[in-house]
Design an enzyme around this catalytic site. Structure first.
Site, PDB file in Angstrom:
ATOM      1  N   LYS A 140      -1.083  -6.251  -8.030  1.00  0.00           N
ATOM      2  CA  LYS A 140      -1.364  -7.440  -7.217  1.00  0.00           C
ATOM      3  C   LYS A 140      -2.766  -7.971  -7.548  1.00  0.00           C
ATOM      4  O   LYS A 140      -2.977  -9.158  -7.688  1.00  0.00           O
ATOM      5  CB  LYS A 140      -1.249  -7.066  -5.738  1.00  0.00           C
ATOM      6  CG  LYS A 140      -1.864  -8.036  -4.760  1.00  0.00           C
ATOM      7  CD  LYS A 140      -0.951  -9.184  -4.542  1.00  0.00           C
ATOM      8  CE  LYS A 140      -1.400 -10.241  -3.567  1.00  0.00           C
ATOM      9  NZ  LYS A 140      -2.718 -10.242  -3.067  1.00  0.00           N
ATOM     10  N   HIS A 156       0.838  -1.211   0.000  1.00  0.00           N
ATOM     11  CA  HIS A 156       0.000   0.000   0.000  1.00  0.00           C
ATOM     12  C   HIS A 156       0.874   1.262   0.000  1.00  0.00           C
ATOM     13  O   HIS A 156       0.573   2.237  -0.688  1.00  0.00           O
ATOM     14  CB  HIS A 156      -0.896   0.030   1.244  1.00  0.00           C
ATOM     15  CG  HIS A 156      -1.860  -1.107   1.359  1.00  0.00           C
ATOM     16  ND1 HIS A 156      -1.752  -2.073   2.330  1.00  0.00           N
ATOM     17  CD2 HIS A 156      -2.953  -1.446   0.627  1.00  0.00           C
ATOM     18  CE1 HIS A 156      -2.748  -2.942   2.204  1.00  0.00           C
ATOM     19  NE2 HIS A 156      -3.484  -2.592   1.172  1.00  0.00           N
TER      20      HIS A 156
HETATM   21  P1  AMP Z   1      -6.465  -3.939  -0.467  1.00  0.00           P
HETATM   22  O1  AMP Z   1      -6.296  -3.129   0.775  1.00  0.00           O
HETATM   23  O2  AMP Z   1      -5.944  -5.336  -0.339  1.00  0.00           O
HETATM   24  O3  AMP Z   1      -7.849  -3.848  -1.042  1.00  0.00           O
HETATM   25  O4  AMP Z   1      -5.521  -3.285  -1.538  1.00  0.00           O
HETATM   26  C1  AMP Z   1      -5.570  -1.915  -1.824  1.00  0.00           C
HETATM   27  C2  AMP Z   1      -4.664  -1.642  -2.997  1.00  0.00           C
HETATM   28  O5  AMP Z   1      -3.335  -2.058  -2.686  1.00  0.00           O
HETATM   29  C3  AMP Z   1      -5.075  -2.410  -4.269  1.00  0.00           C
HETATM   30  O6  AMP Z   1      -4.906  -1.568  -5.403  1.00  0.00           O
HETATM   31  C4  AMP Z   1      -4.092  -3.551  -4.284  1.00  0.00           C
HETATM   32  O7  AMP Z   1      -3.853  -4.074  -5.571  1.00  0.00           O
HETATM   33  C5  AMP Z   1      -2.857  -2.879  -3.721  1.00  0.00           C
HETATM   34  N1  AMP Z   1      -1.923  -3.878  -3.187  1.00  0.00           N
HETATM   35  C6  AMP Z   1      -2.187  -4.864  -2.295  1.00  0.00           C
HETATM   36  N2  AMP Z   1      -1.084  -5.623  -2.101  1.00  0.00           N
HETATM   37  C7  AMP Z   1      -0.110  -5.097  -2.887  1.00  0.00           C
HETATM   38  C8  AMP Z   1       1.255  -5.446  -3.149  1.00  0.00           C
HETATM   39  N3  AMP Z   1       1.843  -6.475  -2.541  1.00  0.00           N
HETATM   40  N4  AMP Z   1       1.954  -4.679  -4.021  1.00  0.00           N
HETATM   41  C9  AMP Z   1       1.365  -3.620  -4.637  1.00  0.00           C
HETATM   42  N5  AMP Z   1       0.086  -3.255  -4.448  1.00  0.00           N
HETATM   43  C10 AMP Z   1      -0.640  -3.981  -3.583  1.00  0.00           C
END
Ligand code: AMP
Length: 286
Positions: free
Chosen positions: A153, A41
């Protein structure tokens, strides 16, 4: 001590702040998250700082993208720790709407996502992308960003949202940012905390396997047999189930064949007990 970031919890507060920035002709980048923030994030926040004058991070665990029986209730939540991490990145505003703010009792409109949402995650989690599309449309309308940053991701999510923004003429740019990984290759995820010690040891094999698939396909090896042996490798490594493992057109997610010259991507989801891991890698150009 780092200063707590500015927080908005209702739409009026949010709009007042945005109006002040717009009055000064500041551009805005949005980073939508579900909290439990990690270095993945934070990489999106850093990218947002490069893209615009002001960065808003939204934290909302969106119930409509979870199916019955999924992990909505136990999804990790730690607002204080998230604030600390965001304060260190000088985030300009954290937008934390409540479920009632996002979905009041009379809420009744849902976005039906396009073709990119079919198959892969969409097959395993049928209502998931409608929930994601709807909440992102709301977040975009609430924060009126010039751009929004999403991680690769969730690659299918990114392609689906690009279609939505294009099809609905939404006035913002979507930026896809690379996957941040642990040293052993495991993609960072808020859900990695669910992994037992033994499963954490097995988990990086997902990345190893899809990376090998990408190299084999790039080298012109037979795709069907490559994918079949990769599935077996995951099961032998200790994964309980492979939800999908496939090679797709990187722009549309349509099935890809060896004859295709367009960029391609290997996408996979596999389970270690009740934890689902998803990952993807680009296929190097042939
Ligand atoms: P989430 O909180 O899991 O819904 O993710 C929020 C954002 O963070 C989304 O755009 C995800 O694709 C991104 N994200 C989650 N994990 C990663 C990672 N390991 N590397 C890059 N972006 C990520």
């Amino acid at each position: 001590m780092t200063k707590r970031p500015k927080v908005a919890r209702d739409v009026t507060e949010l709009r007042e702040q945005i109006a002040k920035w717009r009055h000064k002709e500041k551009s805005i980048a949005l980073v939508p998250t579900m909290g439990a923030l990690h270095a993945g994030h934070i990489s999106l926040v850093k990218r947002a700082h490069k893209e615009a004058d002001k960065t808003i991070v939204s934290i909302f665990v969106n119930p409509t993208q979870f199916a019955q029986g999924e992990d909505l209730a136990r999804y990790p939540r730690d607002e204080e720790q998230d604030f600390e991490r965001l304060a260190k990145q000088s985030v300009d505003l954290v937008w934390i709407p409540s479920v009632d703010t996002m979905y009041p009792k009379d809420f009744s409109t849902t976005i039906q996502p396009g073709s990119a949402a079919r198959g892969l995650e969409g097959e395993i989690r049928p209502a998931h992308f409608a929930g994601v599309a709807t909440v992102c449309a709301k977040l975009f309308n609430q924060t009126t960003p010039d751009c929004a940053i999403f991680g690769e991701k969730d690659y299918q999510q990114l392609v689906m949202l690009r279609q939505m923004v294009r099809d609905f003429d939404m006035p913002l740019k979507l930026v896809g940012a690379p996957i941040v990984r642990e040293n052993d290759g495991l993609a960072l995820s808020s859900r990695n905390v669910y992994l037992s010690k033994e499963h954490r040891r097995i988990a990086p094999e997902l990345h190893n396997v899809i990376t090998d698939v990408a190299s084999s396909v790039a080298a012109g090896e037979d795709q069907t047999s490559t994918l079949a042996s990769a599935r077996i490798r995951l099961l032998v490594a200790g994964f309980d189930k492979v939800d999908y493992l496939d090679v797709r057109n990187a722009e549309t997610l349509a099935p890809a064949t060896t004859k295709d010259t367009v960029p391609q991507r290997v996408l996979a989801a596999a389970r270690l007990a009740t934890t689902r891991l998803i990952d993807n890698v680009a296929i190097p150009p042939r």
